[in-house]
Design an enzyme around this catalytic site. Structure first.
Site, PDB file in Angstrom:
ATOM      1  N   LYS A 247      14.119   3.320  35.902  1.00  0.00           N
ATOM      2  CA  LYS A 247      13.802   4.738  35.623  1.00  0.00           C
ATOM      3  C   LYS A 247      13.835   5.561  36.913  1.00  0.00           C
ATOM      4  O   LYS A 247      14.343   6.687  36.936  1.00  0.00           O
ATOM      5  CB  LYS A 247      12.413   4.821  34.968  1.00  0.00           C
ATOM      6  CG  LYS A 247      11.902   6.220  34.708  1.00  0.00           C
ATOM      7  CD  LYS A 247      12.714   6.934  33.653  1.00  0.00           C
ATOM      8  CE  LYS A 247      12.264   8.385  33.510  1.00  0.00           C
ATOM      9  NZ  LYS A 247      13.111   9.137  32.579  1.00  0.00           N
TER      10      LYS A 247
ATOM     11  N   LYS B  88       7.989  12.974  42.214  1.00  0.00           N
ATOM     12  CA  LYS B  88       7.321  11.662  42.245  1.00  0.00           C
ATOM     13  C   LYS B  88       8.325  10.541  41.995  1.00  0.00           C
ATOM     14  O   LYS B  88       8.348   9.535  42.692  1.00  0.00           O
ATOM     15  CB  LYS B  88       6.207  11.684  41.187  1.00  0.00           C
ATOM     16  CG  LYS B  88       5.537  10.382  40.847  1.00  0.00           C
ATOM     17  CD  LYS B  88       6.025   9.744  39.550  1.00  0.00           C
ATOM     18  CE  LYS B  88       6.038  10.588  38.338  1.00  0.00           C
ATOM     19  NZ  LYS B  88       6.574   9.961  37.135  1.00  0.00           N
TER      20      LYS B  88
END
Ligand code: NDP
Length: 297
Positions: free
Chosen positions: A172, A241
């Site tokens: 991811k 992030k």
């Protein structure tokens, strides 16, 4: 659904994921802002728990979807924490786009209690979550992944087992770093073309017939930038992030990562300028502001 499910984190993507679970069987939810959980429970006719511990105590499978792995780990401990409620034999699926190292630690802590863990981040955005067509990138041992499939299939159309715990998060993070690089590159290219006198829509159309095209140019720019709609579906802070997680992954793997590093720096700057609630595509807005041009048409 054969397992009793609990869901923690009813945010932009967590809420539509949990809604699919509520339609399939009994569900208990918890959210940091309690009103959000109460509203959700009333709308989808499920139970809202007072604490994470209560969710865990009532569930055979707990699903978390929070901003970071650190947020998930913090919810384990304390008198109201998940650990206090989890029974041996339970399943813990973390759909957060988290980081591999924290997930491996989490898996170890849970295993000591007899609880199986898999990292199971998703792609497909809030539209995919609403449609129940997310892709799940799962990391865990084969037995855990097999047990997880039924519950994950409530909101996904593809569940890909990538390897041991942490590999879902690694996959991811790389995907999202590539998305970030692409957003920034498409933004600067289009800003330059518009300043050079090419109408924005024509530039996008030609790009999309040519080899520089991408999901950003084919879908995101037409749907969000050219029409100036800038919907807020995925926070820029979260993409920043994710890029940071990819940078760490590259470092740990001994792979030089100048592209991810630059994207991380630029997104950090955009986050500081636009704030915690800005959407990820608004990184292009900053490119526009700095170039003194609007990519509309
Ligand atoms: P949001 O910011 O919309 O929601 C975050 C959720 O986590 C809220 O329920 C929030 O509660 C809760 N939360 C935040 N901090 C804490 C904390 N310290 N302790 C407990 N709960 C907390 O995020 P998204 O739903 O968009 O994203 C969730 C995860 O999914 C992220 O990892 C993101 O990267 C990933 N993701 C998001 C996608 C998207 O399109 N939005 C797509 C794919 C992955 P409260 O209501 O109190 O704020």
């Amino acid at each position: 659904m054969s397992l009793r499910a609990g869901f923690v984190g009813l945010g932009a993507i967590g809420a539509p994921m949990a809604a699919h679970l509520a339609r399939r069987g009994p569900l208990v939810v918890w959210n940091r802002t309690a009103e959000r959980a109460a509203e959700f429970a009333a709308r989808y006719r499920c139970r809202s728990a007072r604490t994470p511990r209560e969710v865990a105590a009532e569930s055979e499978v707990v699903i978390t979807c929070l901003p970071t792995s650190q947020d998930v780990e913090r919810l384990l401990d304390g008198p109201d924490g998940l650990l206090g409620g989890l029974e041996p034999g339970a399943l813990f699926l973390d759909c957060t786009s988290g980081d591999p190292a924290t997930s491996r630690r989490l898996a170890g802590r849970l295993a000591a209690r007899g609880v199986a863990f898999a990292d199971a981040p998703v792609s497909g955005g809030t539209n995919g979550a609403e449609a129940g067509t997310l892709t799940v990138m799962i990391g865990g041992d084969p037995g855990t992944v097999a047990r997880a499939r039924e519950v994950l299939s409530a909101f996904s159309s593809r569940i890909e087992h990538l390897g041991p715990v942490g590999t879902g998060h690694a996959m991811k993070a790389v995907n999202n770093a590539l998305l970030a690089i692409n957003i920034l590159a498409v933004g600067e290219g289009l800003a330059a073309l518009v300043k050079a006198g090419v109408p924005a829509r024509t530039a996008v159309e030609v790009l999309n017939l040519s080899s520089g095209r991408s999901f950003v140019s084919e879908v995101l720019v037409p749907e969000r930038v050219l029409n100036g709609s800038w919907p807020r579906t995925f926070r820029l802070a979260l993409l920043h992030k994710d890029t940071g997680i990819a940078q760490e992954l590259l470092r740990d793997a001994g792979v030089k990562g100048p592209m991810a590093e630059l994207a991380g720096t630029l997104l950090g700057r955009a986050r500081a300028a636009l704030g915690e609630d800005a959407d990820y595509l608004e990184a292009i807005r900053l490119v526009e502001q700095e170039a003194g041009v609007e990519i509309r048409g």
